[in-house]
Design a protein around this motif. Structure first.
Motif, PDB file in Angstrom:
ATOM      1  N   ARG A  38       5.548   3.793 -14.419  1.00 55.23           N
ATOM      2  CA  ARG A  38       4.731   3.492 -14.324  1.00 55.23           C
ATOM      3  C   ARG A  38       4.817   2.707 -12.351  1.00 55.23           C
ATOM      4  N   LEU A  39       5.960   2.120 -12.520  1.00 53.56           N
ATOM      5  CA  LEU A  39       6.200   1.557 -10.638  1.00 53.56           C
ATOM      6  C   LEU A  39       7.072   2.703 -10.030  1.00 53.56           C
ATOM      7  N   LEU A  40       7.454   2.440  -8.502  1.00 57.83           N
ATOM      8  CA  LEU A  40       8.089   3.300  -8.051  1.00 57.83           C
ATOM      9  C   LEU A  40       8.194   2.224  -6.891  1.00 57.83           C
ATOM     10  N   SER A  41       9.537   1.823  -6.250  1.00 59.26           N
ATOM     11  CA  SER A  41       9.462   0.941  -5.155  1.00 59.26           C
ATOM     12  C   SER A  41      10.389   1.034  -4.264  1.00 59.26           C
ATOM     13  N   ASN A  42      10.455   1.612  -2.825  1.00 58.17           N
ATOM     14  CA  ASN A  42      11.667   2.387  -2.182  1.00 58.17           C
ATOM     15  C   ASN A  42      11.538   1.200  -1.654  1.00 58.17           C
ATOM     16  N   PRO A  43      12.915   1.702  -0.253  1.00 55.59           N
ATOM     17  CA  PRO A  43      13.596   0.203   0.544  1.00 55.59           C
ATOM     18  C   PRO A  43      11.754  -0.172   1.150  1.00 55.59           C
ATOM     19  N   SER A  44      11.767  -1.741   2.434  1.00 53.98           N
ATOM     20  CA  SER A  44      10.818  -2.089   3.446  1.00 53.98           C
ATOM     21  C   SER A  44      10.303  -1.547   4.286  1.00 53.98           C
ATOM     22  N   LYS A  45      11.966  -0.785   5.179  1.00 53.13           N
ATOM     23  CA  LYS A  45      11.534  -0.190   5.587  1.00 53.13           C
ATOM     24  C   LYS A  45      12.124   1.264   6.253  1.00 53.13           C
ATOM     25  N   ASN A  46      11.927   1.742   6.914  1.00 54.07           N
ATOM     26  CA  ASN A  46      12.323   4.174   6.657  1.00 54.07           C
ATOM     27  C   ASN A  46      13.361   3.787   8.294  1.00 54.07           C
ATOM     28  N   TYR A  47      13.393   2.817   8.899  1.00 49.33           N
ATOM     29  CA  TYR A  47      13.591   2.740  10.364  1.00 49.33           C
ATOM     30  C   TYR A  47      14.486   1.658  10.622  1.00 49.33           C
TER      31      TYR A  47
END
Length: 314
Positions: A38-47
């Motif tokens: 239903r929900l997939l949340s990844n880290p806020s930044k990729n750098y």
């Protein structure tokens, strides 16, 4: 004849109805819902991710009954993959009537030695669900990010980037020192005042007055376990008479009380008690009947303490 024709078509109608029912059952079986994300949340930044930074992924699964998440197939805490370590895994379960909601939180940290920015990725994970005599798996894709080293280059670059030590400015504490000195002085004065007012011992030169000495002698006399006699009572009276004589500079009698108070104004508030003491002393010297010597000595202890306070100007 019409009835015969309708009877002939009946088997064909029954066959058609059976086929329609079977198709409906197959469609119903195929339409049974399955677990899904239903929900997939990844880290806020990729750098600009540095060594030791924590990267969090959150996945919410909607799992219809009778499917259940297989806990033994979950990623293991401490697992390392290409410089990425799974440092924590948390699972929350919310049970509903016909389904279950699983919330999975994954925390990763990168631990690699790189001298330049590097592309890394959080590993792909797989979650397995079982139920209805079969199982299925949902794959969580990998997630890429840029890892940035704290210092680019080698030791030479680090040496060039070093900055001289900077001494922090001093804080002016003179005001606090002055306040501390004042408070410490007030504390010492307060303690000395309490000592002067209440202490029985002769710890300071100005605490060894005549009545202070008489008070100590009377306390020692009253604490003895022996039964108090007339001799003890007379000795207690002598202690206080000696203190009066020392302050007066000569033997003092009842007629000399007014002159004594004139010479020692601090004793004026005790004038009535002093007169009563001389009257009781005369009765004790000339009394014939038996007196309660223990009670008289106890009263003299209290009187000597009050006279000592007058002596100290309290």
């Amino acid at each position: 004849m019409a009835t015969i024709r309708n009877t002939a078509h009946f088997p064909a109608c029954l066959l058609a109805a059976s086929l329609v029912f079977n198709v409906s059952v197959v469609s119903a079986e195929n339409s049974v819902s399955e677990p899904k994300i239903r929900l997939l949340s990844n880290p806020s930044k990729n750098y600009s991710v540095h060594i030791g930074d924590q990267l969090n992924r959150k996945i919410v699964f909607d799992v219809p009954a009778p499917y259940q998440l297989v806990s033994t197939a979950l990623p293991k805490k401490g697992t390392k993959d290409k410089g990425i370590e799974l440092v924590a895994i948390r699972i929350e379960t919310e049970q509903q009537k016909t389904s279950t909601t699983y919330t999975v939180d994954l925390s990763y940290q990168p631990f690699i030695n790189a001298n330049s920015p590097t592309v890394m990725q959080l590993p792909a994970e797989k979650f397995t669900f079982t139920g209805a005599e079969k199982s299925m798996a949902i794959a969580l894709p990998a997630w890429g990010f840029w890892f940035s080293p704290l210092v680019t280059g080698g030791i030479e670059t680090a040496i060039k980037s070093m900055q001289p030590e900077f001494r922090p400015p001093l804080v002016d504490i003179s005001t606090h020192q002055t306040r501390l000195t004042i408070f410490a002085g007030m504390l010492i004065i307060s303690l000395l005042t309490l000592l002067y007012m209440n202490a029985d011992g002769q710890w300071l030169p100005f605490m060894g007055g005549a009545f202070a000495k008489a008070h100590r002698q009377l306390k020692r006399l009253s604490r003895t376990s022996a039964v108090k006699t007339t001799e003890d009572e007379k000795q207690a009276l002598v202690y206080i008479h000696q203190a009066f004589n020392q302050h007066y500079g000569a033997n003092i009698f009842a007629r000399d009380i007014e002159r004594f108070i004139t010479l020692r104004p601090s004793f004026r508030k005790m004038k009535n008690d002093i007169e009563q003491f001389f009257n009781d002393s005369n009765q004790s010297l000339y009394a014939v009947e038996t007196r309660d010597s223990a009670k008289i000595i106890t009263n003299l202890v209290l009187l000597s303490k009050q006279l000592r306070d007058c002596e100290r100007g309290i």
